[in-house]
Design an enzyme around this catalytic site. Structure first.
Site, short mmCIF file in Angstrom:
data_model
loop_
_atom_site.label_atom_id
_atom_site.label_comp_id
_atom_site.label_asym_id
_atom_site.label_seq_id
_atom_site.Cartn_x
_atom_site.Cartn_y
_atom_site.Cartn_z
N ASP A 134 0.83 -1.19 0.00
CA ASP A 134 0.00 0.00 0.00
C ASP A 134 0.87 1.25 0.00
O ASP A 134 1.98 1.25 0.55
CB ASP A 134 -0.95 0.01 1.20
CG ASP A 134 -0.19 0.14 2.51
OD1 ASP A 134 0.28 -0.90 2.99
OD2 ASP A 134 -0.05 1.27 3.02
N ASP B 193 0.45 5.72 0.42
CA ASP B 193 -0.43 6.75 0.99
C ASP B 193 -0.13 8.09 0.33
O ASP B 193 1.04 8.46 0.17
CB ASP B 193 -0.23 6.86 2.50
CG ASP B 193 -0.45 5.54 3.21
OD1 ASP B 193 -1.56 5.33 3.70
OD2 ASP B 193 0.49 4.72 3.25
N ASP C 277 -4.04 4.56 -0.62
CA ASP C 277 -4.88 5.15 0.42
C ASP C 277 -4.81 6.67 0.33
O ASP C 277 -3.72 7.25 0.25
CB ASP C 277 -4.41 4.70 1.81
CG ASP C 277 -4.81 3.26 2.11
OD1 ASP C 277 -5.72 2.75 1.41
OD2 ASP C 277 -4.22 2.65 3.01
#
Length: 424
Positions: A71, A73, A125
């Site tokens: 992931d 961000d 995200d």
């Protein structure tokens, strides 16, 4: 002592995200940024979003997980003069609408962000903040409302803790790789980053630095099982919601990791067994395996040499039930040194004025030493009694050297050959 520092550096290159992958992520992230900007321009709602990367990609501690789905961000910042009149849910909805359709899977509206999923690859995200000039940003949290949060300050805090050699960032990657390989739930990358930064013990070798850092982390958590965020939101204990089961599991796994590290670093552990000890916590297919690494060290590479004093060493050869013999006398008498003997190397004569340091090197030579992964050859500190205890374990033309160090200069040295033979 097995030296796995080079293997850890190789391991780091295997788990760290490659530069080409990072560039693809930046291209993908920038496409999303453009899409969000266009959405707000078309909507004409008075917001002009700015962006700031955050998390492990920006901190350069990101790893490629085993499932290949990592992931990243990217913070969305809405610069305003006062708190927005729109609700947190409305802003989440706008971001969801802005990115919907960019991938096959619909975005996921989470408590602290909107997540865009690239199936089988990674997910992005997107936390949302509002910021007033000169003030701390506020995060749009769906259940808690607007809460103070400044990930930019955390990045600054972490980078100030980091060393120029990058060891802290490598240690964080190793901890993340351990968590990734573990079957149970271990702390998040954020928690590991804080624990590592607060407990790091720097060393020339990554294996030793990791071991000592793990010891510090365990000691800290034993005193108080907490991990406070060092930046806004202040005094947030990231381990507060840990159940007793999760807490016990984490401490148990931490203890197991430390035990393996101690075995890997034990002086009697072969290079092969040291690799296996680390692989228990990183995976056999992931942590590099090298059955033999030439670990010989040379005194000339560590100290200036100015031999101006005398030094003589000998070895007392003993076995239970037999009278001890001097190794030098045995060699002069052509008596064989067989396997299974206890060897005590000691200083016979030394005219170096005190104070000084004594160091030893044990070097094993031959096919059997290589097969056993016991070549050795590291320069080690004296235990304090000017002696070195060993055993005649296997056949080969071994040797032991002793060095006297004074004022950071090697001023005396002595060597004794240790020709261990098979019994007739």
């Amino acid at each position: 002592m097995a030296n796995c520092h080079k293997l850890f550096l190789k391991f780091n290159t295997l788990i760290a995200l490659k530069s080409k992958q990072k560039e693809r992520l930046r291209v993908s992230r920038n496409a999303i940024r453009d899409r969000i900007r266009r959405y707000f321009q078309n909507k004409q709602n008075g917001f002009f979003p700015k962006f700031h990367g955050q998390g492990s990609l920006i901190m350069n501690t990101i790893i490629e997980p085993l499932d290949r789905e990592f992931d990243i961000d990217d913070g969305i910042y809405l610069k305003v003069e006062a708190k927005p009149i729109q609700s947190v849910s409305r802003l989440h909805q706008w971001i969801w609408e802005a990115i919907n359709g960019h991938t096959k899977q619909n975005p996921i509206d989470k408590q602290t962000c909107v997540r865009l999923v690239y199936a089988g690859q990674y997910h992005l995200d997107l936390p949302i903040y509002y910021i007033i000039e000169g003030q701390t940003p506020y995060l749009a949290h769906k259940s808690k409302g607007w809460i103070k949060s400044d990930p930019r300050e955390f990045i600054k805090w972490f980078n100030e803790k980091a060393d120029n050699d990058g060891q802290l960032k490598r240690i964080v990657r190793y901890l993340k790789a351990w968590s990734d390989y573990s079957k149970g739930d271990l702390p998040s990358g954020l928690i590991f980053s804080i624990l590592a930064a607060n407990n790091i013990v720097f060393d020339e070798r990554d294996d030793i630095a990791l071991y000592k850092t793990l010891l510090n982390i365990k000691s800290s958590l034993k005193r108080s099982f907490v991990c406070y965020r060092p930046t806004i939101p202040a005094d947030e204990n990231l381990l507060e919601d840990y159940s007793k089961t999760n807490k016990d599991y984490f401490l148990e796994q931490l203890g197991s990791f430390i035990q393996s590290a101690e075995k890997a670093l034990d002086e009697k552990t072969s290079q092969k067994d040291a690799c296996k000890a680390w692989q228990r916590h990183f995976g056999e297919d992931r942590f590099p395996f090298e059955s033999y690494v030439n670990t010989e060290e040379f005194i000339e590479n560590r100290f200036s040499i100015d031999i101006r004093y005398e030094l003589k060493i000998d070895c007392l050869v003993s076995q239970q039930g037999f009278r001890p013999h001097s190794l030098i006398e045995m060699i002069l008498s052509r008596l064989p040194l067989l396997r299974g003997k206890n060897l005590k190397f000691y200083i016979v004569d030394c005219n170096v004025p005190k104070p000084f340091q004594v160091k030893w090197k044990v070097r094993n030579v031959g096919e059997e030493a290589t097969r056993r992964d016991q070549i050795r050859g590291q320069i080690l500190n004296d235990s304090g009694n000017h002696q070195k205890n060993e055993s005649s374990l296997f056949h080969g033309a071994h040797f032991v050297e002793c060095y006297i160090i004074k004022d950071n200069i090697c001023v005396a040295r002595s060597r004794i050959d240790v020709p261990i033979k098979f019994p007739e």
